[in-house]
Motif scaffolding. Structure first.
Motif, PDB file in Angstrom:
ATOM      1  N   VAL A 102     -82.197  77.071  33.824  1.00 44.40           N
ATOM      2  CA  VAL A 102     -81.230  77.329  32.763  1.00 44.40           C
ATOM      3  C   VAL A 102     -80.179  76.225  32.788  1.00 44.40           C
ATOM      4  O   VAL A 102     -79.392  76.111  33.721  1.00 44.40           O
ATOM      5  N   GLY A 103     -80.209  75.373  31.765  1.00 38.13           N
ATOM      6  CA  GLY A 103     -79.296  74.243  31.706  1.00 38.13           C
ATOM      7  C   GLY A 103     -80.056  72.939  31.708  1.00 38.13           C
ATOM      8  O   GLY A 103     -80.897  72.701  32.582  1.00 38.13           O
ATOM      9  N   ALA A 104     -79.776  72.109  30.710  1.00 39.52           N
ATOM     10  CA  ALA A 104     -80.586  70.900  30.516  1.00 39.52           C
ATOM     11  C   ALA A 104     -79.745  69.636  30.617  1.00 39.52           C
ATOM     12  O   ALA A 104     -79.800  68.762  29.760  1.00 39.52           O
ATOM     13  N   GLY A 105     -78.961  69.535  31.707  1.00 40.98           N
ATOM     14  CA  GLY A 105     -78.291  68.281  32.002  1.00 40.98           C
ATOM     15  C   GLY A 105     -79.189  67.411  32.859  1.00 40.98           C
ATOM     16  O   GLY A 105     -80.388  67.692  33.019  1.00 40.98           O
ATOM     17  N   ASN A 106     -78.639  66.368  33.444  1.00 34.69           N
ATOM     18  CA  ASN A 106     -79.464  65.446  34.224  1.00 34.69           C
ATOM     19  C   ASN A 106     -80.028  66.084  35.494  1.00 34.69           C
ATOM     20  O   ASN A 106     -81.167  65.811  35.863  1.00 34.69           O
ATOM     21  N   SER A 107     -79.266  66.964  36.146  1.00 34.52           N
ATOM     22  CA  SER A 107     -79.798  67.631  37.338  1.00 34.52           C
ATOM     23  C   SER A 107     -80.928  68.573  36.962  1.00 34.52           C
ATOM     24  O   SER A 107     -81.990  68.587  37.600  1.00 34.52           O
ATOM     25  N   GLY A 108     -80.717  69.377  35.924  1.00 34.53           N
ATOM     26  CA  GLY A 108     -81.765  70.279  35.475  1.00 34.53           C
ATOM     27  C   GLY A 108     -83.015  69.530  35.071  1.00 34.53           C
ATOM     28  O   GLY A 108     -84.146  69.963  35.351  1.00 34.53           O
ATOM     29  N   ALA A 109     -82.832  68.369  34.417  1.00 40.69           N
ATOM     30  CA  ALA A 109     -83.971  67.556  33.979  1.00 40.69           C
ATOM     31  C   ALA A 109     -84.746  67.016  35.177  1.00 40.69           C
ATOM     32  O   ALA A 109     -85.984  67.087  35.221  1.00 40.69           O
ATOM     33  N   GLN A 110     -84.042  66.470  36.186  1.00 44.68           N
ATOM     34  CA  GLN A 110     -84.725  65.922  37.363  1.00 44.68           C
ATOM     35  C   GLN A 110     -85.491  67.002  38.114  1.00 44.68           C
ATOM     36  O   GLN A 110     -86.638  66.796  38.537  1.00 44.68           O
ATOM     37  N   ILE A 111     -84.878  68.171  38.262  1.00 43.30           N
ATOM     38  CA  ILE A 111     -85.532  69.253  39.007  1.00 43.30           C
ATOM     39  C   ILE A 111     -86.735  69.783  38.226  1.00 43.30           C
ATOM     40  O   ILE A 111     -87.785  70.089  38.807  1.00 43.30           O
ATOM     41  N   ALA A 112     -86.595  69.881  36.911  1.00 43.44           N
ATOM     42  CA  ALA A 112     -87.717  70.347  36.084  1.00 43.44           C
ATOM     43  C   ALA A 112     -88.920  69.425  36.233  1.00 43.44           C
ATOM     44  O   ALA A 112     -90.062  69.885  36.383  1.00 43.44           O
ATOM     45  N   VAL A 113     -88.682  68.132  36.187  1.00 45.86           N
ATOM     46  CA  VAL A 113     -89.782  67.166  36.324  1.00 45.86           C
ATOM     47  C   VAL A 113     -90.428  67.285  37.693  1.00 45.86           C
ATOM     48  O   VAL A 113     -91.661  67.294  37.817  1.00 45.86           O
ATOM     49  N   LEU A 115     -81.457  58.885  26.612  1.00 47.93           N
ATOM     50  CA  LEU A 115     -81.260  57.437  26.603  1.00 47.93           C
ATOM     51  C   LEU A 115     -82.169  56.821  27.659  1.00 47.93           C
ATOM     52  O   LEU A 115     -82.365  57.405  28.737  1.00 47.93           O
ATOM     53  N   PRO A 116     -82.724  55.658  27.391  1.00 46.90           N
ATOM     54  CA  PRO A 116     -83.598  55.013  28.382  1.00 46.90           C
ATOM     55  C   PRO A 116     -82.781  54.482  29.552  1.00 46.90           C
ATOM     56  O   PRO A 116     -81.592  54.172  29.412  1.00 46.90           O
ATOM     57  N   LYS A 124     -69.703  63.202  21.897  1.00 45.14           N
ATOM     58  CA  LYS A 124     -71.162  63.196  21.888  1.00 45.14           C
ATOM     59  C   LYS A 124     -71.773  63.928  23.081  1.00 45.14           C
ATOM     60  O   LYS A 124     -72.938  64.297  23.060  1.00 45.14           O
ATOM     61  N   GLY A 125     -70.991  64.134  24.141  1.00 47.07           N
ATOM     62  CA  GLY A 125     -71.539  64.766  25.334  1.00 47.07           C
ATOM     63  C   GLY A 125     -72.407  63.815  26.134  1.00 47.07           C
ATOM     64  O   GLY A 125     -72.679  62.686  25.711  1.00 47.07           O
ATOM     65  N   ASP A 126     -72.843  64.282  27.291  1.00 51.12           N
ATOM     66  CA  ASP A 126     -73.635  63.433  28.179  1.00 51.12           C
ATOM     67  C   ASP A 126     -75.117  63.490  27.807  1.00 51.12           C
ATOM     68  O   ASP A 126     -75.679  64.577  27.608  1.00 51.12           O
ATOM     69  N   PRO A 127     -75.777  62.339  27.743  1.00 47.77           N
ATOM     70  CA  PRO A 127     -77.222  62.310  27.478  1.00 47.77           C
ATOM     71  C   PRO A 127     -78.012  62.530  28.762  1.00 47.77           C
ATOM     72  O   PRO A 127     -77.464  62.499  29.868  1.00 47.77           O
ATOM     73  N   ILE A 128     -79.308  62.730  28.607  1.00 48.30           N
ATOM     74  CA  ILE A 128     -80.229  62.736  29.741  1.00 48.30           C
ATOM     75  C   ILE A 128     -80.821  61.338  29.841  1.00 48.30           C
ATOM     76  O   ILE A 128     -81.347  60.806  28.860  1.00 48.30           O
ATOM     77  N   PHE A 129     -80.700  60.744  31.010  1.00 49.52           N
ATOM     78  CA  PHE A 129     -81.163  59.370  31.201  1.00 49.52           C
ATOM     79  C   PHE A 129     -82.614  59.349  31.678  1.00 49.52           C
ATOM     80  O   PHE A 129     -83.003  60.095  32.567  1.00 49.52           O
ATOM     81  N   GLY A 130     -83.395  58.464  31.069  1.00 47.28           N
ATOM     82  CA  GLY A 130     -84.788  58.302  31.456  1.00 47.28           C
ATOM     83  C   GLY A 130     -85.731  59.071  30.548  1.00 47.28           C
ATOM     84  O   GLY A 130     -85.315  59.901  29.732  1.00 47.28           O
ATOM     85  N   SER A 131     -87.020  58.806  30.716  1.00 51.38           N
ATOM     86  CA  SER A 131     -88.050  59.396  29.850  1.00 51.38           C
ATOM     87  C   SER A 131     -88.942  60.387  30.572  1.00 51.38           C
ATOM     88  O   SER A 131     -89.886  60.921  29.982  1.00 51.38           O
TER      89      SER A 131
END
Length: 347
Positions: A170-181, A200-201, A234-241
């Motif tokens: 629950v939550g889609a910031g950079n930490s949530g994104a890294q853990i999900a992957v 963002l790349p 704009k808020g913080d983006p998720i970095f990387g693909s």
């Protein structure tokens, strides 16, 4: 035990170390305190796969380069060891294992800091404890039964932190994104995002995206400038693909905002429902300055009142806050500029 010092730095992370560097250069009597047992423990205790999205060139403090490829990315242990090495290299006066219980001001203007190791009196204080001190989890998490394994990202270490079965993050910031992957490589992963994710790349035309941020002035955009206000909005983006690829391949399945829990079943914003044996709350942190008992330095929400780090109370400063003065203030390599300004102003 009672200690006296001219300047007390509360917080032995990157912000506190940057302040120590400039105080040391100015030959000011100071003490740096932290509640951790080792410098860098805040980084060491994060999840194993944590990697900075800023390259090493933007991860160093003044006076000591970070070893390795300047365009490469640092693991959390690399940053932790670097911070510990940084403090030892400069031989700062450091007192660890010291938790602050209260900060108040005496009639003569001296600050009194009550800690687990005794009382410290200081003429001036730099609060570098960081803005993210208390993990935040929505109140409806209390509705989950004990059969559901739920943890905050601050408690997650690796896949062994969970029980068998699918996981909802629950939550889609950079930490949530890294853990999900990371988890999607071996189990079913659902990611609940309360907002439209922006990506963002990490690199653009062979250069780090942060190199472009630097050269185009984004990192130096000040908090009160038109550009700064636009960027903040704009808020913080998720970095990387990596997350995009995991979503496209079906390894990570998106869910909209989580609205409530009833009998261990989540209801999402689109009306769909589902249950999960594991929940990771990637819902961020909140500030907790309840130990700061000096009147007039916190707003109604308990957040610091300051102008580029200087509080309304003479001799009391904050350091390491997001957007303290500019976009780069919260970066490891960006906090030094704010530290230098504060140290210059208190002399």
């Amino acid at each position: 035990m009672q200690t006296n010092t001219d300047v007390l730095i509360i917080g032995a992370g990157q912000a506190g170390l940057a302040a120590a560097y400039y105080l040391n250069k100015s030959q000011v009597n100071f003490l740096l305190i932290g509640q951790e047992q080792r410098i860098g423990d805040v980084w060491r205790q994060r999840y194993d796969s944590l990697v900075t999205f800023t390259p090493r060139a933007y991860n160093a403090l003044p006076g000591l380069p970070l070893e390795g490829d300047p365009d490469g990315f640092s693991s959390k242990d690399e940053i932790a060891d670097y911070l510990e090495r940084y403090a030892a290299y400069s031989d700062f006066p450091v007192q660890l294992g010291t938790k602050v219980h209260a900060v108040d001001q005496e009639d003569d203007g001296l600050f009194r800091v009550t800690t687990s190791s005794g009382v410290i009196h200081a003429e001036k204080i730099i609060v570098a404890a960081g803005p993210f001190q208390k993990p935040w989890i929505p109140s409806f998490a209390n509705q989950l039964s004990r059969s559901i394994h739920q943890i905050h990202t601050s408690q997650y270490i690796n896949t062994s932190s969970l029980q068998e079965g699918p996981v909802l993050i629950v939550g889609a910031g950079n930490s949530g994104a890294q853990i999900a992957v990371e988890l999607s490589k071996e189990r079913e992963v659902y990611l609940s995002a309360g907002h439209k994710m922006k990506f963002l790349p990490l690199q653009l035309m062979g250069k780090s995206i942060f190199w472009w941020f630097d050269k185009t002035g984004i990192l130096s955009a000040t908090v009160d400038s038109k550009a700064g206000r636009w960027i903040r909005g704009k808020g913080d983006p998720i970095f990387g693909s990596d997350l995009i690829q995991a979503i496209r391949s079906g390894r990570v399945m998106l869910k909209p905002r989580s609205m409530k829990v009833q009998q261990d079943v989540f209801t999402f914003e689109d009306g769909t429902v589902d249950a999960f044996p594991n929940i990771i709350w990637a819902t961020g942190f909140r500030s907790d300055y309840s130990w700061m008992q000096v009147p007039g330095i916190l707003d109604a929400e308990g957040k610091p009142i300051h102008q580029r780090g200087a509080s309304p109370v003479r001799g009391l400063y904050f350091l390491g806050l997001p957007w303290q003065s500019r976009r780069g203030s919260a970066l490891i390599g960006g906090v030094a500029r704010d530290a230098e300004v504060i140290v210059r102003s208190l002399q």
